[in-house]
Write a protein that holds these residues in place. Sequence first.
Motif, PDB file in Angstrom:
ATOM      1  N   ALA A 225      49.539  28.583  48.017  1.00  0.00           N
ATOM      2  CA  ALA A 225      48.905  27.694  48.995  1.00  0.00           C
ATOM      3  C   ALA A 225      47.494  27.287  48.590  1.00  0.00           C
ATOM      4  CB  ALA A 225      48.879  28.371  50.375  1.00  0.00           C
ATOM      5  N   MET A 226      46.798  28.103  47.813  1.00  0.00           N
ATOM      6  CA  MET A 226      45.425  27.797  47.449  1.00  0.00           C
ATOM      7  C   MET A 226      45.299  27.089  46.107  1.00  0.00           C
ATOM      8  SD  MET A 226      43.436  28.429  49.853  1.00  0.00           S
ATOM      9  CE  MET A 226      41.873  28.315  49.011  1.00  0.00           C
ATOM     10  N   LEU A 227      46.379  26.796  45.455  1.00  0.00           N
ATOM     11  CA  LEU A 227      46.309  26.054  44.194  1.00  0.00           C
ATOM     12  C   LEU A 227      47.195  24.823  44.306  1.00  0.00           C
ATOM     13  CD1 LEU A 227      44.961  26.221  41.424  1.00  0.00           C
ATOM     14  CD2 LEU A 227      47.019  27.319  40.566  1.00  0.00           C
ATOM     15  N   ASP A 228      48.506  25.036  44.349  1.00  0.00           N
ATOM     16  CA  ASP A 228      49.425  23.912  44.527  1.00  0.00           C
ATOM     17  C   ASP A 228      49.197  23.228  45.866  1.00  0.00           C
ATOM     18  OD1 ASP A 228      50.779  24.592  42.127  1.00  0.00           O
ATOM     19  OD2 ASP A 228      51.877  26.129  43.210  1.00  0.00           O
ATOM     20  N   ARG A 286      40.042  27.954  40.100  1.00  0.00           N
ATOM     21  CA  ARG A 286      40.959  28.638  39.182  1.00  0.00           C
ATOM     22  C   ARG A 286      40.523  30.078  38.945  1.00  0.00           C
ATOM     23  NH1 ARG A 286      44.973  26.245  36.771  1.00  0.00           N
ATOM     24  NH2 ARG A 286      45.198  23.976  36.870  1.00  0.00           N
ATOM     25  N   ARG A 287      39.234  30.278  38.807  1.00  0.00           N
ATOM     26  CA  ARG A 287      38.731  31.642  38.606  1.00  0.00           C
ATOM     27  C   ARG A 287      39.026  32.501  39.839  1.00  0.00           C
ATOM     28  NH1 ARG A 287      38.168  36.176  36.026  1.00  0.00           N
ATOM     29  NH2 ARG A 287      36.221  37.301  36.454  1.00  0.00           N
ATOM     30  N   MET A 288      38.853  31.929  40.999  1.00  0.00           N
ATOM     31  CA  MET A 288      39.117  32.643  42.242  1.00  0.00           C
ATOM     32  C   MET A 288      40.592  33.059  42.316  1.00  0.00           C
ATOM     33  SD  MET A 288      38.255  31.220  46.042  1.00  0.00           S
ATOM     34  CE  MET A 288      38.623  32.172  47.516  1.00  0.00           C
ATOM     35  N   GLU A 290      42.642  33.438  39.816  1.00  0.00           N
ATOM     36  CA  GLU A 290      42.894  34.432  38.767  1.00  0.00           C
ATOM     37  C   GLU A 290      42.512  35.835  39.218  1.00  0.00           C
ATOM     38  OE1 GLU A 290      40.620  33.117  35.467  1.00  0.00           O
ATOM     39  OE2 GLU A 290      41.978  31.448  34.959  1.00  0.00           O
ATOM     40  N   LEU A 291      41.396  35.960  39.920  1.00  0.00           N
ATOM     41  CA  LEU A 291      40.935  37.278  40.360  1.00  0.00           C
ATOM     42  C   LEU A 291      41.931  37.942  41.302  1.00  0.00           C
ATOM     43  CD1 LEU A 291      37.132  36.527  40.937  1.00  0.00           C
ATOM     44  CD2 LEU A 291      38.127  37.977  39.155  1.00  0.00           C
ATOM     45  N   PHE A 292      42.664  37.141  42.060  1.00  0.00           N
ATOM     46  CA  PHE A 292      43.693  37.699  42.933  1.00  0.00           C
ATOM     47  C   PHE A 292      45.012  37.896  42.185  1.00  0.00           C
ATOM     48  CE2 PHE A 292      40.684  36.037  46.010  1.00  0.00           C
ATOM     49  CZ  PHE A 292      40.669  37.034  46.974  1.00  0.00           C
ATOM     50  N   GLU A 293      45.341  36.959  41.294  1.00  0.00           N
ATOM     51  CA  GLU A 293      46.591  37.065  40.554  1.00  0.00           C
ATOM     52  C   GLU A 293      46.623  38.288  39.649  1.00  0.00           C
ATOM     53  OE1 GLU A 293      47.952  32.381  40.133  1.00  0.00           O
ATOM     54  OE2 GLU A 293      47.151  33.463  38.395  1.00  0.00           O
ATOM     55  N   GLU A 294      45.457  38.691  39.138  1.00  0.00           N
ATOM     56  CA  GLU A 294      45.396  39.877  38.276  1.00  0.00           C
ATOM     57  C   GLU A 294      45.973  41.106  38.963  1.00  0.00           C
ATOM     58  OE1 GLU A 294      41.316  40.316  37.306  1.00  0.00           O
ATOM     59  OE2 GLU A 294      41.259  38.590  35.928  1.00  0.00           O
ATOM     60  N   ASP A 407      30.107  35.819  40.357  1.00  0.00           N
ATOM     61  CA  ASP A 407      31.388  36.291  39.843  1.00  0.00           C
ATOM     62  C   ASP A 407      31.497  37.810  39.924  1.00  0.00           C
ATOM     63  OD1 ASP A 407      33.791  34.998  38.209  1.00  0.00           O
ATOM     64  OD2 ASP A 407      33.364  36.953  37.325  1.00  0.00           O
ATOM     65  N   ALA A 408      30.452  38.516  39.521  1.00  0.00           N
ATOM     66  CA  ALA A 408      30.515  39.981  39.505  1.00  0.00           C
ATOM     67  C   ALA A 408      30.673  40.539  40.923  1.00  0.00           C
ATOM     68  CB  ALA A 408      29.261  40.547  38.851  1.00  0.00           C
ATOM     69  N   GLN A 409      29.905  39.995  41.854  1.00  0.00           N
ATOM     70  CA  GLN A 409      29.970  40.490  43.226  1.00  0.00           C
ATOM     71  C   GLN A 409      31.335  40.215  43.851  1.00  0.00           C
ATOM     72  OE1 GLN A 409      27.935  38.511  46.731  1.00  0.00           O
ATOM     73  NE2 GLN A 409      26.607  40.289  46.471  1.00  0.00           N
ATOM     74  N   ILE A 410      31.833  39.002  43.675  1.00  0.00           N
ATOM     75  CA  ILE A 410      33.134  38.651  44.253  1.00  0.00           C
ATOM     76  C   ILE A 410      34.243  39.464  43.594  1.00  0.00           C
ATOM     77  CG2 ILE A 410      34.819  36.780  44.443  1.00  0.00           C
ATOM     78  CD1 ILE A 410      32.445  34.888  44.943  1.00  0.00           C
ATOM     79  N   LYS A 411      34.154  39.652  42.284  1.00  0.00           N
ATOM     80  CA  LYS A 411      35.162  40.448  41.570  1.00  0.00           C
ATOM     81  C   LYS A 411      35.187  41.875  42.105  1.00  0.00           C
ATOM     82  CE  LYS A 411      36.676  41.498  36.831  1.00  0.00           C
ATOM     83  NZ  LYS A 411      36.786  42.972  36.927  1.00  0.00           N
TER      84      LYS A 411
END
Length: 431
Positions: A225-228, A286-288, A290-294, A407-411
């Motif tokens: 939902a957040m990409l497509d 995309r980075r956001m 990726e952080l969840f997909e990992e 990035d570091a804080q959100i990760k």
Amino acid sequence: MLETTTRWEGTARQIGQGLINRWLKNLADAPKLHQPVAYIFVMGNAVEILRAFDFELAFPEINSLQTGVRKKAPEYLALAEDDGLSTDVCSYVKADVGLMMNQMHHPSGIDMPGPDLAIASSLCNTYIKWAEIWERQYQKPAFVLHIPGQRFAGWNDHNTEENRDADTAWVKSQLEDLIEQCEHITGQRLNLDRLAEIEENVNEMTRLWTEILAMNRLRPAPFNAMLDGLTYMGVMNAYRGTPEGLAYMQLLHQELTDRVTRHEGFRVEERFRLLMSGTPCYPNLRRMIELFEEHGGVFVYADYLTYAAGGMDSTGMAYDTSRPLDSLAEITTVASQRGLSDHFFSHLTLGRKAQEFSADGIVYHGVKSCRTVSTSMTDSREYVSSHSGTATLYIESDLIDPRYWSDAQIKNRIEAFFEVLNQRRPLPDGQ
């Protein structure tokens, strides 16, 4: 506009991106073709009337988010801030002001035309102030569509027939004023048969969109939902009510139905099903993801896909094309009121959606420059966590301003969130 006989190749997401680029080109070409242009927002916009008069539609929110997607937002934001706008002002507004100061050169490569007509609505206080900027810049009066609000939990129970009739009559009178302005600008009379045809297209697009969103209740979810979903929604807005828009939604519906039949999910293994509340950070989308997909996290629902697509999928209503203007007033009123009430009582909506989509967690994204959306998020998060036990995460950045992305804080926050989810549902033995 695209010919409906155009052969489309690629995935629905790729085709959708191409359609957005074509929509931008249509806008650039409008002055050469002597075609009127309307500036409108994604909610409370009377698109159907404008389509009936052959306006090209510019959505400044989409123009602004495109500066973020294309990694050009800082240049436009700097121009606006150098001119005196505060860092706290909505970054969408600042990007639009920066576009004006950049001689309307959009980062997509086109020169964005000014409006012949600008429409704001009362659904967001920023809309009205933003439209005042257009008035000063383009010397065009802005039409403000005032839609009476209903701010109740279970709002429909409080909205009596007398109130509904009064609200609808008020909105219809404004739509009639808008039609007069459109007739004056274009030299055409409103064709009610054309309006009804456009509304029928919207009805079918909305039906398909509602079914598409519901497909993600299945496991695995056929799209993220957040990409497509954001690409799909962009087409819903830019081509709402058009044959091209309807053809795209039919193609998309079929593609996702085929995925469901094959039991084929999004591109990563779906370990955790997530909901998103709030708008994304477009420069780092995309980075956001990726952080969840990992961690096997897939967004199966986002409240933005209802709000920013006009809200009709949440009302369960359709236009009555035998009375197109009256029905337009009714649906505009109800869909807008429902969307506004769902915002003020988002904790109830999200709790219900978490059950419907079998969600493992809800991610709240606070937007630094949008207090209207972000202010109540911590209260909503607390309510959902305490009443349903659903795991929640709060992160903060901005719509398009990359200065607020850490990035570091959100990760770190995302990793801590998945530690909680893993404790609740450990990996099977051997994994």
